[in-house]
Design an enzyme around this catalytic site. Structure first.
Site, PDB file in Angstrom:
ATOM      1  N   LYS A 187       0.850  -1.200   0.000  1.00 17.00           N
ATOM      2  CA  LYS A 187       0.000   0.000   0.000  1.00 17.00           C
ATOM      3  C   LYS A 187       0.888   1.254   0.000  1.00 17.00           C
ATOM      4  O   LYS A 187       2.075   1.171   0.301  1.00 17.00           O
ATOM      5  CB  LYS A 187      -0.941  -0.006   1.208  1.00 17.00           C
ATOM      6  CG  LYS A 187      -1.833  -1.246   1.287  1.00 17.00           C
ATOM      7  CD  LYS A 187      -2.901  -1.289   0.197  1.00 17.00           C
ATOM      8  CE  LYS A 187      -3.413  -2.687  -0.031  1.00 17.00           C
ATOM      9  NZ  LYS A 187      -4.682  -3.016   0.539  1.00 17.00           N
TER      10      LYS A 187
HETATM   11  C1  LIG Z   1      -5.651  -4.068   0.921  1.00 15.67           C
HETATM   12  C2  LIG Z   1      -7.083  -3.815   1.014  1.00 15.67           C
HETATM   13  C3  LIG Z   1      -7.844  -4.227   2.121  1.00 15.67           C
HETATM   14  C4  LIG Z   1      -7.318  -5.122   3.188  1.00 15.67           C
HETATM   15  O1  LIG Z   1      -6.190  -4.693   3.852  1.00 15.67           O
HETATM   16  P1  LIG Z   1      -5.225  -5.752   4.561  1.00 15.67           P
HETATM   17  O2  LIG Z   1      -4.317  -4.908   5.362  1.00 15.67           O
HETATM   18  O3  LIG Z   1      -4.547  -6.526   3.487  1.00 15.67           O
HETATM   19  O4  LIG Z   1      -6.078  -6.626   5.417  1.00 15.67           O
HETATM   20  C5  LIG Z   1      -9.177  -3.853   2.170  1.00 15.67           C
HETATM   21  N1  LIG Z   1      -9.748  -3.142   1.195  1.00 15.67           N
HETATM   22  C6  LIG Z   1      -9.057  -2.745   0.104  1.00 15.67           C
HETATM   23  C7  LIG Z   1      -9.750  -1.941  -0.940  1.00 15.67           C
HETATM   24  C8  LIG Z   1      -7.712  -3.087  -0.030  1.00 15.67           C
HETATM   25  O5  LIG Z   1      -7.041  -2.701  -1.115  1.00 15.67           O
END
Ligand SMILES: *Cc1c(COP(=O)(O)O)cnc(C)c1O
Length: 370
Positions: A187
């Protein structure tokens, strides 16, 4: 042949190595590893960054969504409206609580939830709406919150892909009743493991989340439990590293934007659709997504040239095998289905250099002119 990966996390680490090591060492020597001063400080910093009063660190972005819905009392018999064009976690948390995800189609240009279709989906069982700021571009927040207010629904912004993006001149995170971030390594603000956070102005929600993340414990006593909770906490090592990275976030997001705009120019005359960003918002380009009917063949071609790509998302959530029981058919949400056939990501990260971008664009050009 030099390779161009979709993402290069080591490039960022190399730049920050000294600061990260110092932050990590500080935690190692402190003896405080779970819910200590680093998490508390990051919670304050992310809340400030988001324009909210509070932040609550949790184990990951999925749990951030899950704990909020749980704190709101969402469960069996309830419905939550969201988009089918997102990562599975957005809908999974609704189902995990025994509630029903209700999918609305998306805007053909931005890929964000099509607010004009909310009306048809709302029932007396609807409790909340989860707009997702997909690929880093804010959803239509004013329209969503206005609709939610009118129908008495909660709004939870899934901001996992969009920390720092702006809607009408203001960073996302404070428009809904709560918003959630993910610090998964890929991210825009990524840790060195899992992590997540909820931001909100709601003091009562904060108290519930702080209990839920430690087994539903009573605020006054470690061994008295008020509700059934979770074990879901952001740890001190991640928080310390993320505090270092947060200082660079705007600069990195700006670098992504510049590279995205460079792709826009390089690809202008080719038969691919480049990302459309609405005039009243900014994208942080979590991913740079192009669209073409020849998606799979183009991906294959780029792969043969050593260029990393990925399909986002190959299957819309309403057509996932696990959701067959919800009764959706192919054709029910045609825009999301089309985007899932056409969309793919090109390499994008703040350290990506001009020469590599030109090579990617040349490879796309060669594919169409072959
Ligand atoms: C990455 C993501 C999540 C989940 O996050 P994690 O930290 O991997 O549990 C939820 N919603 C969206 C849109 C994402 O891109």
């Amino acid at each position: 042949m030099s390779k161009t990966p979709l993402l290069d996390l080591q490039a960022q680490y190399r730049q920050l190595q000294e600061e990260i090591k110092e932050a990590i060492t500080g935690v190692l020597e402190s003896g405080r590893y779970i819910l200590g001063p680093e998490v508390a400080a990051l919670e304050e910093e992310i809340a400030l960054y988001s324009g909210t009063r509070y932040g609550v660190g949790v184990g990951n972005g999925t749990d951030a969504l899950l704990l909020v819905l749980n704190a709101w009392g969402i469960g069996p018999g309830d419905e939550v409206i969201t988009t089918p064009f997102t990562f599975f976690a957005t809908a999974e948390v609704i189902s995990r609580l025994g509630a029903r995800p209700v999918f609305v189609d998306v805007d053909p240009e931005t890929g964000n939830l099509d607010v004009s279709q909310l009306k048809e989906k709302v029932t007396e069982r609807t409790k909340a709406v989860i707009p997702v700021h997909i690929f880093g571009q804010p959803a239509d927040l004013d329209e969503v919150t206005r609709f939610a207010e009118k129908h008495g629904l909660w709004v939870l912004e899934d901001a996992a892909q969009a920390i720092g993006a702006e809607y009408k001149g203001k960073r996302i995170g404070s428009f809904g009743d709560a918003a959630t971030y993910s610090f998964f390594p890929t991210k825009n603000l990524g840790g060195y493991g899992d992590g997540g956070m909820v931001v909100t102005d709601d003091e009562e929600l904060v108290a519930k989340l702080k209990s839920l993340r430690v087994h539903g414990r009573s605020p006054n006593s470690k061994y008295h439990n008020d509700v059934i909770g979770y074990n879901s906490r952001l740890d001190e090592l991640q928080a310390a590293a993320l505090r270092v990275k947060l200082r660079y976030l705007d600069q990195w997001n700006q670098a992504r934007r510049e590279r995205a705009h460079r792709y826009d120019r390089l690809l202008r005359d080719l038969p691919v659709e480049t990302p459309v960003v609405a005039a009243d918002r900014t994208s942080i380009y979590h991913l740079y997504i192009i669209r073409t009917d020849q998606r799979d063949a183009l991906m294959e071609h780029l792969k043969s040239q050593g260029i990393g790509t990925a399909a986002y998302y190959p299957v819309p959530l309403h057509l996932q095998k696990v959701y067959r029981e919800l009764g959706y058919r192919e054709g029910d949400l045609p825009v999301a289905e089309k985007l899932c056939r056409q969309s793919m990501a090109l390499p994008l990260y703040p350290e990506l250099d001009e020469e590599k971008q030109e090579r990617v664009a040349d490879a796309v050009k060669a594919f169409f002119h072959a």
